[in-house]
Design a protein around this motif. Structure first.
Motif, mmCIF file in Angstrom:
data_model
loop_
_atom_site.group_PDB
_atom_site.id
_atom_site.type_symbol
_atom_site.label_atom_id
_atom_site.label_comp_id
_atom_site.label_asym_id
_atom_site.label_seq_id
_atom_site.Cartn_x
_atom_site.Cartn_y
_atom_site.Cartn_z
ATOM 1 N N UNK A 56 50.334 38.452 39.342
ATOM 2 C CA UNK A 56 50.797 39.374 38.413
ATOM 3 C C UNK A 56 50.585 38.852 36.912
ATOM 4 N N UNK A 57 50.072 37.758 36.711
ATOM 5 C CA UNK A 57 49.540 37.203 35.530
ATOM 6 C C UNK A 57 48.281 38.009 35.104
ATOM 7 N N UNK A 58 47.938 37.951 33.752
ATOM 8 C CA UNK A 58 46.723 38.713 33.245
ATOM 9 C C UNK A 58 46.143 37.626 32.418
ATOM 10 N N UNK A 59 44.634 37.788 32.454
ATOM 11 C CA UNK A 59 43.850 36.905 31.700
ATOM 12 C C UNK A 59 42.478 37.714 31.378
ATOM 13 N N UNK A 94 29.525 47.277 35.647
ATOM 14 C CA UNK A 94 30.281 48.273 36.288
ATOM 15 C C UNK A 94 31.896 48.004 35.769
ATOM 16 N N UNK A 95 32.223 47.003 35.618
ATOM 17 C CA UNK A 95 33.698 46.851 35.199
ATOM 18 C C UNK A 95 33.687 47.332 33.947
ATOM 19 N N UNK A 96 32.726 47.173 32.860
ATOM 20 C CA UNK A 96 32.896 47.837 31.549
ATOM 21 C C UNK A 96 32.708 49.308 31.502
ATOM 22 N N UNK A 97 32.239 49.884 32.556
ATOM 23 C CA UNK A 97 31.921 51.269 32.191
ATOM 24 C C UNK A 97 33.106 52.114 32.893
ATOM 25 N N UNK A 98 34.104 51.557 33.287
ATOM 26 C CA UNK A 98 35.575 51.957 33.646
ATOM 27 C C UNK A 98 36.147 52.320 32.476
ATOM 28 N N UNK A 99 37.042 53.453 32.690
ATOM 29 C CA UNK A 99 37.958 53.553 31.509
ATOM 30 C C UNK A 99 38.982 52.886 31.440
ATOM 31 N N UNK A 100 39.414 52.280 32.612
ATOM 32 C CA UNK A 100 40.508 51.393 32.660
ATOM 33 C C UNK A 100 40.254 49.940 32.279
ATOM 34 N N UNK A 101 40.963 49.319 31.331
ATOM 35 C CA UNK A 101 40.687 48.294 30.656
ATOM 36 C C UNK A 101 41.461 46.913 31.270
ATOM 37 N N UNK A 102 42.048 47.258 32.528
ATOM 38 C CA UNK A 102 42.925 46.185 33.474
ATOM 39 C C UNK A 102 42.193 46.445 34.726
ATOM 40 N N UNK A 103 41.948 45.381 35.413
ATOM 41 C CA UNK A 103 41.360 45.511 36.574
ATOM 42 C C UNK A 103 41.873 44.275 37.386
ATOM 43 N N UNK A 104 42.414 44.618 38.584
ATOM 44 C CA UNK A 104 42.972 43.555 39.398
ATOM 45 C C UNK A 104 41.815 42.819 40.061
ATOM 46 N N UNK A 105 42.145 41.292 40.147
ATOM 47 C CA UNK A 105 41.177 40.323 40.579
ATOM 48 C C UNK A 105 40.498 40.561 41.996
#
Length: 187
Positions: A56-59, A94-105
Motif C-alpha cells: 500500500x505504500x507509494x513511491x 506506456x505508463x506515461x500515456x495513461x490518464x491515471x498517475x498512480x499505477x500498481x506495481x
C-alpha cells in the motif's frame, strides 16, 4: 543556460542530436565569454507517476530501479543492453500515456513479463520467480506451463523445452522419472 564554468548566461549551440532512443536531445554548447564547451540534455518533463506497492505504500516511478530488475533477470542470457533500455523505454512510455498517475506495481510487473516472454524465456522465469514470489517447484511448473502455452500460440517451443517441463512435472508428482538416468535422457 548558464555556463557551468564561468556562470555566463550566453552560449551558442554547436551541435544537436537525438539521444537516449530519441527520448532526449543532446546539445553541445560553447560559452561566449570563456569559450569552454559543455553538453546539455533536453527531455520532456513528465508528470510524476506514483507506484502503489503491494503493502500500500507509494513511491515515485524510478526508471533505473526497473532497469536494474530487468538487467538482473537477463544476466548471461545474451540480451543486449540496448534492447533492455528499449524495453524500459516502452514500459515507461506506456505508463506515461495513461490518464491515471498512480499505477500498481503489479501492473508494471505484468508489463515486464509480457515483453520478456518473447525476448528471453530464462529471463521471464527469473523475473517471474522474484516478482510473483515463488515458494516452491509448483510455482515454477505452473509458470513454465503458462509460458509454454503462450509460446505454442505464438512461435512454438522446442522439444527440449517440452521434455524439461515433463521432467520437472514428473519429479514433482513423484513419478519414475526421479532417477538420474531419466534426467540424463531428457536433457
Amino acid at each position: 543556460m548558464r555556463c557551468p564554468f564561468c556562470q555566463h548566461p550566453d552560449n551558442r549551440v554547436l551541435e544537436s542530436r537525438s539521444a537516449e532512443a530519441s527520448q532526449s536531445v543532446r546539445r553541445r554548447r560553447e560559452c561566449l565569454k570563456c569559450g569552454r564547451r559543455f553538453t546539455t540534455y533536453e527531455r520532456i518533463e513528465y508528470v510524476p507517476i506514483a507506484i502503489i506497492k503491494r503493502d500500500g505504500d507509494r513511491e515515485s516511478f524510478d526508471r533505473s530501479k526497473l532497469l536494474r530488475g530487468i538487467v538482473r533477470a537477463c544476466e548471461k542470457t545474451g540480451v543486449g543492453s540496448a534492447r533492455l533500455e528499449a524495453l524500459v523505454d516502452e514500459i515507461e512510455a506506456e505508463i506515461q500515456q495513461r490518464a491515471v498517475r498512480e499505477v500498481p506495481s503489479t501492473e508494471i510487473g505484468e508489463l515486464v513479463l509480457q515483453r520478456l516472454q518473447f525476448l528471453s524465456e530464462v529471463a521471464y522465469i527469473r523475473f517471474a520467480s522474484v516478482y510473483r514470489q515463488f515458494r516452491g517447484i509448483r510455482d515454477f511448473i505452473d509458470t513454465l506451463n503458462h509460458l509454454q502455452g503462450c509460446l505454442n500460440q505464438g512461435e512454438g517451443t522446442s522439444e527440449a523445452a517440452e521434455s524439461s517441463i515433463d521432467v520437472v512435472a514428473g519429479a514433482e508428482a513423484g513419478s519414475e522419472q526421479e532417477t538420474p538416468a531419466a534426467f540424463m535422457t531428457h536433457s
